[in-house]
Write an enzyme that holds these catalytic residues in place. Structure first.
Site, PDB file in Angstrom:
ATOM      1  N   HIS A   1       0.838  -1.203   0.000  1.00  0.00           N
ATOM      2  CA  HIS A   1       0.000   0.000   0.000  1.00  0.00           C
ATOM      3  C   HIS A   1       0.876   1.257   0.000  1.00  0.00           C
ATOM      4  O   HIS A   1       1.918   1.306   0.648  1.00  0.00           O
ATOM      5  CB  HIS A   1      -0.943   0.010   1.215  1.00  0.00           C
ATOM      6  CG  HIS A   1      -1.987   1.076   1.080  1.00  0.00           C
ATOM      7  ND1 HIS A   1      -1.756   2.383   1.430  1.00  0.00           N
ATOM      8  CD2 HIS A   1      -3.251   1.033   0.591  1.00  0.00           C
ATOM      9  CE1 HIS A   1      -2.844   3.097   1.175  1.00  0.00           C
ATOM     10  NE2 HIS A   1      -3.768   2.301   0.663  1.00  0.00           N
TER      11      HIS A   1
ATOM     12  N   GLU B   1      -3.440   2.080  -7.345  1.00  0.00           N
ATOM     13  CA  GLU B   1      -3.815   3.214  -6.507  1.00  0.00           C
ATOM     14  C   GLU B   1      -2.813   4.339  -6.694  1.00  0.00           C
ATOM     15  O   GLU B   1      -1.774   4.369  -6.020  1.00  0.00           O
ATOM     16  CB  GLU B   1      -3.834   2.799  -5.030  1.00  0.00           C
ATOM     17  CG  GLU B   1      -4.835   1.719  -4.697  1.00  0.00           C
ATOM     18  CD  GLU B   1      -5.242   1.764  -3.226  1.00  0.00           C
ATOM     19  OE1 GLU B   1      -6.420   1.969  -2.960  1.00  0.00           O
ATOM     20  OE2 GLU B   1      -4.367   1.630  -2.357  1.00  0.00           O
TER      21      GLU B   1
HETATM   22  P1  13P Z   1      -9.112   6.928  -0.331  1.00  0.00           P
HETATM   23  O1  13P Z   1     -10.353   6.250  -0.842  1.00  0.00           O
HETATM   24  O2  13P Z   1      -9.310   7.604   0.997  1.00  0.00           O
HETATM   25  O3  13P Z   1      -8.525   7.831  -1.368  1.00  0.00           O
HETATM   26  O4  13P Z   1      -8.037   5.792  -0.052  1.00  0.00           O
HETATM   27  C1  13P Z   1      -7.776   4.854  -1.041  1.00  0.00           C
HETATM   28  C2  13P Z   1      -6.887   3.829  -0.493  1.00  0.00           C
HETATM   29  O5  13P Z   1      -5.751   4.083  -0.150  1.00  0.00           O
HETATM   30  C3  13P Z   1      -7.428   2.470  -0.327  1.00  0.00           C
HETATM   31  O6  13P Z   1      -6.445   1.558   0.008  1.00  0.00           O
END
Ligand code: 13P
Length: 251
Positions: free
Chosen positions: A92, A161
């Site tokens: 992450h 992400e």
């Molecule tokens: P947000 O939805 O708060 O942008 O976070 C996304 C995330 O990091 C999920 O792992």
């Protein structure tokens, strides 16, 4: 394939509110007969013996690559085994960029949990300056985040992400998501989620993008009523049934 919906609690929800969330969500899945895989990643202090439907899965946001030992502040797999947890987030952005996990460490963790057969949701994504440098740079950066990662692992789910979209309230555009997901899917045939400021109202459009198999949601998933709406929207996208229209709302 049914769309996958995942909630990353990050550093939110107490033990008590996690239990309330899980029970409420589980009841909703049963009542609406929703069969999509729904993942929730609570804080480790809120792990518990929940009585959940098979498709509602609790995972760990993190775990050290050990069964037990002397790693102050970390948890090991004995702490996951106690609750039958067999799913983990690895790579992450917040662990890479805030907590300083290097690609080497991420790969080490990946291989440890792969050897134990865990379902791994493997996260990757570029920071803003890389995105601004262009698509070639962005893809180059992403491929480096696959260094040491066995992409043929059968229990792998990928999550794109982009760092600049996480927690900012600004999701990647549909075009950005479509481009990156197409490029990744061309090379890697694994379920691929999008994450980064996904909200109830933008969810349907994102789930309709080719090569998006689901979403990994932070902020907008922490209120159970909103997360239930997301799960509902996802469940209605699988068949020919009309998808609910999202009304204007802050979320
Ligand atoms: P947000 O939805 O708060 O942008 O976070 C996304 C995330 O990091 C999920 O792992």
């Amino acid at each position: 394939m049914k769309k996958i919906i995942a909630s990353n609690f990050k550093t939110n929800h107490s033990r008590e509110t996690t239990r309330e969330f899980m029970e409420d969500l589980n009841q909703y899945l049963v009542q609406k007969e929703i069969k999509n895989d729904v993942y929730v990643f609570p804080s480790a202090t809120a792990f518990d013996k929940f009585d959940l439907s098979e498709n509602l899965i609790v995972g760990a946001q993190n775990c050290y690559h050990t069964k037990s030992g002397s790693f102050t502040g970390e948890i090991g797999t004995i702490h996951l085994d106690e609750f039958g947890i067999k799913t983990i987030l690895i790579g992450h952005s917040e662990r890479r960029h805030i907590l300083g996990e290097s690609q080497k460490e991420v790969a080490l963790k990946y291989n440890y949990f792969k050897a134990l057969g865990y379902k791994i949701i493997y996260c990757f994504g570029e920071p803003l300056e890389v995105k601004q440098a262009g698509l070639t740079e962005t893809l180059g950066y992403i491929w480096e985040q696959f260094d040491g990662i066995d992409l043929s692992y059968e229990n792998l789910i990928l999550a794109y992400e982009p760092v600049w979209a996480i927690g900012t309230g600004v999701s990647a555009t549909i075009e950005d998501i479509a481009t990156i997901h197409r490029k990744i899917k061309k090379k890697i045939d694994k379920p691929l989620l999008y994450g980064g400021s996904v909200k109830v109202c933008g969810l349907q459009d994102i789930l309709e993008v080719p090569n998006v198999d689901g979403v990994l949601v932070g902020t907008a998933s922490w209120a159970v009523e909103d997360f239930k709406k997301m799960v509902y929207i996802a469940s209605k996208m699988d068949g020919s049934s009309k998808i609910i229209q999202c009304e204007k709302e802050s979320n």
